[in-house]
Design an enzyme around this catalytic site. Structure first.
Site, PDB file in Angstrom:
ATOM      1  N   ASP A 136     -92.181 -31.407  66.279  1.00 27.81           N
ATOM      2  CA  ASP A 136     -93.405 -31.385  67.057  1.00 27.81           C
ATOM      3  C   ASP A 136     -93.827 -29.922  67.221  1.00 27.81           C
ATOM      4  O   ASP A 136     -93.021 -29.008  67.018  1.00 27.81           O
ATOM      5  CB  ASP A 136     -93.136 -32.035  68.412  1.00 27.81           C
ATOM      6  N   ASP A 138     -96.579 -28.531  69.974  1.00 26.84           N
ATOM      7  CA  ASP A 138     -96.850 -28.105  71.350  1.00 26.84           C
ATOM      8  C   ASP A 138     -95.658 -28.381  72.259  1.00 26.84           C
ATOM      9  O   ASP A 138     -95.091 -29.481  72.255  1.00 26.84           O
ATOM     10  CB  ASP A 138     -98.086 -28.843  71.886  1.00 26.84           C
TER      11      ASP A 138
END
Length: 336
Positions: A136, A138
């Site tokens: 991922d 953020d």
């Protein structure tokens, strides 16, 4: 094998003890009143316990063993090959299960209470063999949520960040929440996004993690519910193989408040894990997914190893292992 039996009430630094041994030796903590490494179990009940933090103490080691006494029979603690290289003392041990129900919650409680990283795995990917890592972006690779930062430019930072937090906890449908949050960005000049991009704070340990994996032939990708403006930049900056993210629609240099094309959601992220494993002919057991939000859980289940990074409670609970305190290089210690 060098046997170390700390005296009653000892609080010596185990890092100092480890320094007396090379990585092939074993450190045993053997209190006289407890035979905690003697256990009968079948081979399918075998697993690996990994324990690490900076300045790891004997007291912390003993507290972990005591705390897991109802769940695991633990063998000798040995130094991980990377122990000390990046600042942490890293120990691991073969373990035999007495029971599994409640084990993840107990590991979480001990980790939080003692300030240590702790994980129990049935199997471990091999660092020295080629693998795939899908991350991922953020609040995982970077320390911010880019959509929240853009919303601040529109004067709606607090409003959007509250929705982001709920989505990451799994309380809202991700796609619908993304659409509603992106709508708040209407009117922001695309040129303003460069202000955020040029000041992106990387998560500590990310460069070490990527460098170590790439030296061993791993392929690495971003799969993000964030935006291509930032993901493509990070792909180039960090030397990643792939980057998948959402594209913000722009007309005449201004954000329209819409997403262009399909949304990168939880299922898309999981598909990236499978596609990269197939492309690079990597077995599932050599795939790792890393993330912090509920929308990362599907790709974690798809991968051979799912790792929570400073995750939301539901993610820490359901991931195979969790990094709560250390930098992202801590993932390396969950590899063999």
């Amino acid at each position: 094998m060098k046997l170390i039996t700390p005296p009653e009430g000892s609080r010596h630094q185990s890092a100092a003890l480890i320094s007396m041994l090379d990585v092939h030796h074993t450190v045993r903590f053997e209190p006289a009143d407890r035979q905690w490494y003697a256990c009968e179990a079948s081979s399918q009940d075998q697993a690996i316990l990994t324990l690490f933090c900076q300045s790891l103490t004997v007291a912390q080691c003993e507290a972990v063993i005591d705390g897991l006494n109802d769940y695991l029979c633990v063998g000798g603690l040995s130094a991980h090959p990377l122990s000390g290289r990046y600042g942490e003392t890293v120990l691991r041990a073969p373990v035999l299960y007495k029971q599994r129900q409640g084990l993840a919650a107990r590991c979480s409680q001990l980790s939080t209470a003692l300030g240590v990283e702790l994980g129990v795995q049935d199997t471990q990917p091999a660092l020295a063999q080629p693998g795939v890592l899908v991350m991922d972006m953020d609040s995982t690779v970077i320390q911010i949520e880019c959509i929240d930062e853009i919303a601040k430019l529109a004067g709606l930072g607090e409003q959007v960040s509250q929705v982001t937090e709920k989505a990451m906890r799994g309380e809202l449908d991700f796609a619908q929440s993304l659409i509603s949050r992106v709508a708040c960005l209407q009117g922001v000049e695309q040129a303003q996004l460069a202000q955020i991009r040029d000041q992106i704070p990387l998560m500590p340990g990310i460069s070490v993690l990527i460098g170590e994996l790439k030296r061993h032939g791993w392929r690495i990708a971003l799969a993000s519910g964030g935006f291509t403006f930032f993901a493509n930049y990070l792909q180039s900056r960090l030397g990643l193989d792939r980057a998948y993210a959402n594209e913000l629609e722009v007309v005449d240099g201004t954000l329209t408040g819409k997403v262009a094309g399909d949304i990168v959601d939880a299922d898309t992220k999981a598909a990236v894990v499978s596609a990269m494993a197939e492309e690079y002919q990597v077995a599932r057991g050599q795939t790792v997914a890393l993330g912090d939000g509920a929308n990362d859980l599907v790709m974690m289940r798809q991968a051979g190893l799912g790792v929570a990074c400073h995750g939301k409670p539901v993610v820490n609970e359901k991931a195979d292992v969790a990094i709560r305190f250390s930098g992202l290089h801590g993932l390396l210690y969950f590899l063999r």
